[in-house]
Write a protein that holds these residues in place. Structure first.
Motif, PDB file in Angstrom:
ATOM      1  N   ARG A 111       0.820  -1.217   0.000  1.00 43.14           N
ATOM      2  CA  ARG A 111       0.000   0.000   0.000  1.00 43.14           C
ATOM      3  C   ARG A 111       0.850   1.260   0.000  1.00 43.14           C
ATOM      4  NH1 ARG A 111      -5.457  -0.334   1.915  1.00 43.14           N
ATOM      5  NH2 ARG A 111      -6.122  -2.488   2.298  1.00 43.14           N
ATOM      6  N   SER A 112       2.067   1.162   0.518  1.00 44.03           N
ATOM      7  CA  SER A 112       2.944   2.335   0.591  1.00 44.03           C
ATOM      8  C   SER A 112       3.275   2.916  -0.776  1.00 44.03           C
ATOM      9  CB  SER A 112       4.243   1.976   1.317  1.00 44.03           C
ATOM     10  OG  SER A 112       4.935   0.944   0.620  1.00 44.03           O
ATOM     11  N   ARG A 113       3.101   2.110  -1.831  1.00 43.44           N
ATOM     12  CA  ARG A 113       3.371   2.617  -3.175  1.00 43.44           C
ATOM     13  C   ARG A 113       2.324   3.648  -3.606  1.00 43.44           C
ATOM     14  NH1 ARG A 113       7.417   3.415  -5.661  1.00 43.44           N
ATOM     15  NH2 ARG A 113       6.457   3.100  -7.709  1.00 43.44           N
TER      16      ARG A 113
END
Length: 307
Positions: A105-107
């Protein structure tokens, strides 16, 4: 690397792509050019497995894209900026793409920041301008940090700052060793963006070479002329065999552009008719000149030349 080999796609008997072969190598931005109906978008869809070829092959890194699970890790693509659910937010759209491709999700916030949409992450896409949708599509292509990127008309709708940003982004991605293929109708933009070109017409290959080599193919050298009697001079030059003359525009009534005549002949005619000339300068061939000459027989809807 992208390899297209004898690729053919027929729709109801008509060939949208016809025996097309070319290679796109990493480390440079390759422009994909052709008039409307040339088969550019169909070729990109065949590369991504969205259409099946009638014959031939289109591979990315030596494999068919359709056989790769979690495809965004291998190829990022923007084909249609409108092909998104307008009711979702930008964050939700990218999160769904990330989860379906096994990406962290950090992308999502990282790519939103990179394309300048961090402040719009919570807005619904239906309220986005075309330029914002283009940025969102580019963010989706970058999501998996892939080695190969395909962009179809990515600067449509972008303002000048956005066009400059996209140009810099494509150059940086190529400098990192990625394979970058950019389809566009904007010749002026390709002159500032691409190092290599693949040019097609009616589904067939016209050229695959360095941009400078392609631009040098133009045979119609241009001469810029400035004169206080520009309209009178334009009328005289237009009578010369093979000459093409763009009359002076209202914004610059002393300037004309001439093709098909050397500067020396233009100067001699002006001197013979006692017409003063304040500028007489040859201009090298441009990408647009070469493109218009080489695809002339491949244009589906050709308007009358205003000259």
């Amino acid at each position: 690397m992208i390899e297209v080999t004898e690729l053919t796609k027929r729709f109801r008997g008509a060939a949208a792509v016809d025996g097309l072969s070319f290679t796109v190598r990493p480390g440079r931005v390759t422009g994909f050019l052709g008039p409307n109906g040339a088969g550019k978008s169909t070729t990109l869809r065949l590369l991504l497995g969205l259409n099946r070829p009638t014959s031939g092959s289109a591979t990315i890194e030596g494999r068919l894209f359709a056989g790769r699970p979690r495809g965004l890790r291998h190829v990022g693509a923007l084909l249609d900026a409108h092909d998104v659910h307008g009711g979702r937010t930008a964050r939700a759209h990218l999160t769904a793409l990330a989860l379906s491709n096994g990406l962290p999700r950090s992308r999502v916030p990282a790519v939103l920041e990179e394309v300048g949409l961090a402040s719009a992450a919570g807005r619904r896409i239906g309220g986005f301008s075309l330029g914002m949708r283009q940025r969102l599509g580019i963010a989706g292509a970058l999501l998996g940090d892939p080695p190969v990127l395909l962009f179809d008309e990515p600067v449509n709708g972008l303002d000048p700052e956005g066009v400059r940003w996209a140009r810099g982004l494509f150059g940086r991605l190529a400098a990192e060793g990625r394979t970058v293929l950019v389809s566009s109708h904007l010749m002026s933009e390709m002159e500032h963006t691409a190092e290599e070109l693949v040019v097609i017409g009616r589904g067939r290959l016209i050229a695959a070479e360095a941009l400078a080599t392609f631009a040098s193919r133009a045979t119609r050298q241009r001469v810029r002329v400035r004169s206080p009697q520009a309209r009178q001079l334009a009328g005289l030059l237009a009578k010369e065999d093979g000459a093409g003359v763009v009359p002076p525009p209202a914004s610059d009534p002393e300037a004309i552009e001439v093709t098909g005549l050397p500067a020396a002949r233009i100067g001699d005619l002006a001197a013979h008719h006692r017409i003063p000339v304040h500028e007489l300068s040859g201009r090298g061939s441009s990408l647009e000149d070469a493109f218009m000459e080489l695809v002339a027989d491949s244009v589906e809807y050709a308007a009358k030349d205003p000259r």
